[in-house]
Write a protein that holds these residues in place. Structure first.
Motif, PDB file in Angstrom:
ATOM      1  N   PHE A 149     -27.372   7.064  -4.213  1.00 23.36           N
ATOM      2  CA  PHE A 149     -27.207   7.877  -2.608  1.00 23.36           C
ATOM      3  C   PHE A 149     -24.935   7.219  -2.686  1.00 23.36           C
ATOM      4  O   PHE A 149     -24.769   6.463  -2.850  1.00 23.36           O
ATOM      5  N   LYS A 150     -24.707   8.153  -0.932  1.00 24.09           N
ATOM      6  CA  LYS A 150     -23.673   7.929  -0.903  1.00 24.09           C
ATOM      7  C   LYS A 150     -23.073   6.332  -0.744  1.00 24.09           C
ATOM      8  O   LYS A 150     -24.607   5.616  -0.016  1.00 24.09           O
ATOM      9  N   SER A 151     -22.217   5.350  -0.656  1.00 24.71           N
ATOM     10  CA  SER A 151     -21.667   4.309  -0.200  1.00 24.71           C
ATOM     11  C   SER A 151     -21.900   3.776   1.168  1.00 24.71           C
ATOM     12  O   SER A 151     -22.011   4.766   2.067  1.00 24.71           O
ATOM     13  N   LYS A 152     -22.208   2.752   1.562  1.00 20.45           N
ATOM     14  CA  LYS A 152     -22.123   2.806   2.952  1.00 20.45           C
ATOM     15  C   LYS A 152     -20.662   2.356   3.565  1.00 20.45           C
ATOM     16  O   LYS A 152     -20.634   2.426   5.155  1.00 20.45           O
ATOM     17  N   ARG A 153     -20.216   2.647   2.974  1.00 18.47           N
ATOM     18  CA  ARG A 153     -18.685   2.560   3.565  1.00 18.47           C
ATOM     19  C   ARG A 153     -18.321   4.265   4.225  1.00 18.47           C
ATOM     20  O   ARG A 153     -19.029   5.272   3.839  1.00 18.47           O
ATOM     21  N   GLY A 154     -18.417   3.935   5.679  1.00 15.96           N
ATOM     22  CA  GLY A 154     -18.481   5.853   6.248  1.00 15.96           C
ATOM     23  C   GLY A 154     -18.824   5.306   7.429  1.00 15.96           C
ATOM     24  O   GLY A 154     -19.239   6.798   8.525  1.00 15.96           O
ATOM     25  N   GLY A 155     -19.384   4.103   7.864  1.00 20.91           N
ATOM     26  CA  GLY A 155     -20.403   3.844   8.878  1.00 20.91           C
ATOM     27  C   GLY A 155     -21.222   5.357   9.520  1.00 20.91           C
ATOM     28  O   GLY A 155     -22.328   5.239   8.588  1.00 20.91           O
ATOM     29  N   ALA A 156     -21.512   5.750  10.348  1.00 22.08           N
ATOM     30  CA  ALA A 156     -22.823   6.132  11.227  1.00 22.08           C
ATOM     31  C   ALA A 156     -22.525   7.666   9.983  1.00 22.08           C
ATOM     32  O   ALA A 156     -23.578   8.967   9.590  1.00 22.08           O
ATOM     33  N   LYS A 157     -21.522   8.380   9.753  1.00 26.23           N
ATOM     34  CA  LYS A 157     -20.986   9.076   8.334  1.00 26.23           C
ATOM     35  C   LYS A 157     -22.399   9.027   7.687  1.00 26.23           C
ATOM     36  O   LYS A 157     -22.666   9.640   6.805  1.00 26.23           O
ATOM     37  N   SER A 158     -21.481   7.522   6.893  1.00 23.28           N
ATOM     38  CA  SER A 158     -22.374   7.513   5.350  1.00 23.28           C
ATOM     39  C   SER A 158     -24.081   7.399   5.869  1.00 23.28           C
ATOM     40  O   SER A 158     -24.697   7.738   4.992  1.00 23.28           O
ATOM     41  N   ILE A 185     -38.316   8.156  -8.976  1.00 21.75           N
ATOM     42  CA  ILE A 185     -37.262   8.186  -7.875  1.00 21.75           C
ATOM     43  C   ILE A 185     -36.497   7.253  -8.420  1.00 21.75           C
ATOM     44  O   ILE A 185     -36.919   5.172  -7.984  1.00 21.75           O
ATOM     45  N   CYS A 186     -35.463   7.508  -9.501  1.00 23.13           N
ATOM     46  CA  CYS A 186     -34.299   5.993  -9.760  1.00 23.13           C
ATOM     47  C   CYS A 186     -33.390   5.701  -8.593  1.00 23.13           C
ATOM     48  O   CYS A 186     -32.834   6.706  -9.333  1.00 23.13           O
ATOM     49  N   GLY A 187     -32.639   4.680  -9.038  1.00 26.41           N
ATOM     50  CA  GLY A 187     -31.936   4.709  -9.052  1.00 26.41           C
ATOM     51  C   GLY A 187     -30.718   3.720  -7.587  1.00 26.41           C
ATOM     52  O   GLY A 187     -31.486   3.410  -6.965  1.00 26.41           O
ATOM     53  N   ASP A 188     -29.468   3.312  -7.649  1.00 23.92           N
ATOM     54  CA  ASP A 188     -29.171   3.047  -6.399  1.00 23.92           C
ATOM     55  C   ASP A 188     -28.673   3.637  -5.295  1.00 23.92           C
ATOM     56  O   ASP A 188     -28.080   4.908  -4.938  1.00 23.92           O
ATOM     57  N   LEU A 189     -29.531   3.889  -4.292  1.00 21.32           N
ATOM     58  CA  LEU A 189     -29.489   4.360  -2.964  1.00 21.32           C
ATOM     59  C   LEU A 189     -28.738   3.950  -1.776  1.00 21.32           C
ATOM     60  O   LEU A 189     -28.932   4.469  -0.866  1.00 21.32           O
ATOM     61  N   ASN A 190     -28.143   2.665  -2.652  1.00 19.67           N
ATOM     62  CA  ASN A 190     -27.249   2.074  -1.236  1.00 19.67           C
ATOM     63  C   ASN A 190     -27.792   1.608   0.410  1.00 19.67           C
ATOM     64  O   ASN A 190     -26.994   1.633   1.070  1.00 19.67           O
ATOM     65  N   GLU A 191     -28.923   1.189   0.245  1.00 16.86           N
ATOM     66  CA  GLU A 191     -29.369   1.233   1.862  1.00 16.86           C
ATOM     67  C   GLU A 191     -30.589   0.554   1.493  1.00 16.86           C
ATOM     68  O   GLU A 191     -31.413   0.410   0.842  1.00 16.86           O
ATOM     69  N   GLU A 192     -31.252  -1.070   2.550  1.00 16.00           N
ATOM     70  CA  GLU A 192     -32.727  -1.506   2.217  1.00 16.00           C
ATOM     71  C   GLU A 192     -33.229  -0.824   3.329  1.00 16.00           C
ATOM     72  O   GLU A 192     -33.256   0.468   3.851  1.00 16.00           O
ATOM     73  N   PRO A 193     -34.867  -1.066   2.553  1.00 15.75           N
ATOM     74  CA  PRO A 193     -35.358   0.101   2.927  1.00 15.75           C
ATOM     75  C   PRO A 193     -36.389  -0.088   4.799  1.00 15.75           C
ATOM     76  O   PRO A 193     -36.546   1.025   4.697  1.00 15.75           O
ATOM     77  N   GLN A 194     -35.496  -0.987   5.277  1.00 17.76           N
ATOM     78  CA  GLN A 194     -36.120  -1.101   6.656  1.00 17.76           C
ATOM     79  C   GLN A 194     -35.242   0.039   7.099  1.00 17.76           C
ATOM     80  O   GLN A 194     -35.356   0.051   8.681  1.00 17.76           O
ATOM     81  N   ASN A 195     -33.920   0.759   6.735  1.00 19.11           N
ATOM     82  CA  ASN A 195     -32.825   1.090   7.645  1.00 19.11           C
ATOM     83  C   ASN A 195     -33.286   3.184   7.764  1.00 19.11           C
ATOM     84  O   ASN A 195     -34.159   2.800   6.587  1.00 19.11           O
ATOM     85  N   LYS A 196     -33.168   3.556   8.892  1.00 23.02           N
ATOM     86  CA  LYS A 196     -33.626   4.213   9.074  1.00 23.02           C
ATOM     87  C   LYS A 196     -33.039   5.897   8.121  1.00 23.02           C
ATOM     88  O   LYS A 196     -33.562   6.448   7.802  1.00 23.02           O
TER      89      LYS A 196
END
Length: 358
Positions: free
Chosen positions: A201-210, A235-246
């Motif tokens: 998934f998209k990296s966390k760079r970019g704030g709200a847009k990302s 479903i596998c991979g680097d999803l670039n987000e922690e599980p508790q986040n929206k």
């Protein structure tokens, strides 16, 4: 520098057209099956589909137990200066990276590995040969800036694959977007019909847009998973987000999906490490069709491999499935007994199959 280099390539392309050599700039070729084949470059310099394979495995050699891993290889670039903003490493650095990745893969020893941040199919195929994976697959995705892709290494023969790079996604605000790399759907030639969706998934760079892009990507993966409900799916991979986040809520809230690391406290499931922070970014999420075959307690994060921090800033995640209960893996005597029981129940003579149900 990268922009200037790309414009220079554009200029060369225009000169070729002007000289009547447009045939040199061909469309992407069909998937190739020979490891020695050289793929044609696509627009932006990314390679065409590279798929390697080996002679088919005999049915008697197919195991009912399958291990699946996911790993972000972190910047697995080669030493070639391509016409996009890739990182160029020396031949020595490439050899060291190749050796380091191979040592980790051999330690993890999964049957199938979903990978991310690989530049080219040839590099992944070479890594596979060094690490005991006769099958590999890389399909060009949407990352035209750095040219990093998702891919598959496998000891199990590959079946059909589908790229979802061109799928149209929508954010909550209705803005059209796409997968940052791809959601690569790969079916395996295994009696279980195991299917994997390889993601980055998209990296966390970019704030709200990302955040909005990752939300849209998670939503689309959920939709794809719904369409594959009849297959045992991971479903596998680097999803670039922690599980508790929206951003991952569309995926992790799906009632038909299970996060194999979901039972772990957040501080124990972290898979990304750098000098500033640690995060839980890497996932194996399975559907209800696959869940009955999950080996309880098999989910593992490989955090203690010596010197792994020099090889990648991510840690591999691995899980095991046992498909022994499937008819394809039943002992012949058990199959014959079941057939006779079914025949007797239907009033047929032993040894004669009953008519199948309509």
């Amino acid at each position: 520098m990268a922009t200037l280099k790309y414009r220079n390539w554009q200029f060369v392309g225009l000169m070729l057209l002007g000289l009547g050599l447009a045939s040199a700039c061909t469309a992407p070729q069909a998937p190739q099956t020979e490891a020695s084949a050289t793929p044609a470059p696509q627009a932006g310099g990314t390679p065409a589909v590279v798929e390697t394979g080996a002679p088919q495995v005999a049915d008697s050699e197919i195991s009912p137990r399958v291990t699946l891993a996911t790993w972000n290889l972190e910047n697995f670039f080669d030493a070639v200066d391509d016409p996009y903003n890739d990182e160029i490493v020396s031949a020595r650095e490439y050899a060291e990276k190749l050796g380091g990745l191979s040592s980790v893969l051999q330690e993890v020893n999964a049957d199938i590995v979903s990978v991310s941040e690989v530049e080219k199919g040839e590099s992944l195929a070479e890594l596979g040969r060094r690490s005991g994976y006769p099958y590999s697959l890389v399909v060009p995705g949407n990352d035209r800036y750095r040219g990093i892709q998702v891919g598959i290494l496998s000891k199990i023969p590959l079946g059909p694959h589908v790229s979802h790079a061109k799928d149209k996604l929508q954010t909550e605000a209705g803005k059209e977007t796409a997968f940052s790399r791809d959601c690569l759907e790969v079916h395996f030639k295994h009696p279980s019909q195991l299917t994997v969706l390889a993601n980055h998934f998209k990296s966390k760079r970019g704030g709200a847009k990302s955040d909005a892009q990752r939300w849209a990507q998670a939503k689309r993966v959920r939709e794809i998973a719904q369409g594959l409900a009849n297959y045992p799916l991971a479903i596998c991979g680097d999803l670039n987000e922690e599980p508790q986040n929206k951003p991952l809520h569309p995926l992790l809230s799906a009632p038909f999906l299970t996060d194999v690391l979901g039972h772990m406290p957040l501080e124990q499931r972290r898979t990304f490490f750098n000098e500033r922070y640690q995060s839980a970014l890497d996932y194996i999420i399975i559907n209800d069709k696959l869940k009955p075959f999950l080996v309880t307690g098999s989910a593992k994060i490989y955090s203690n491999i010596p010197n792994i921090e020099r090889i990648s800033d991510h840690r591999p995640v691995k899980v095991e499935f046992d498909f022994s209960a499937l008819p394809a893996f039943a002992a012949p005597s058990a199959v014959e007994s079941a057939q006779e029981d079914a025949a007797a129940a239907a009033g047929a003579a032993p040894g004669i199959p009953a008519n199948p149900a309509p």
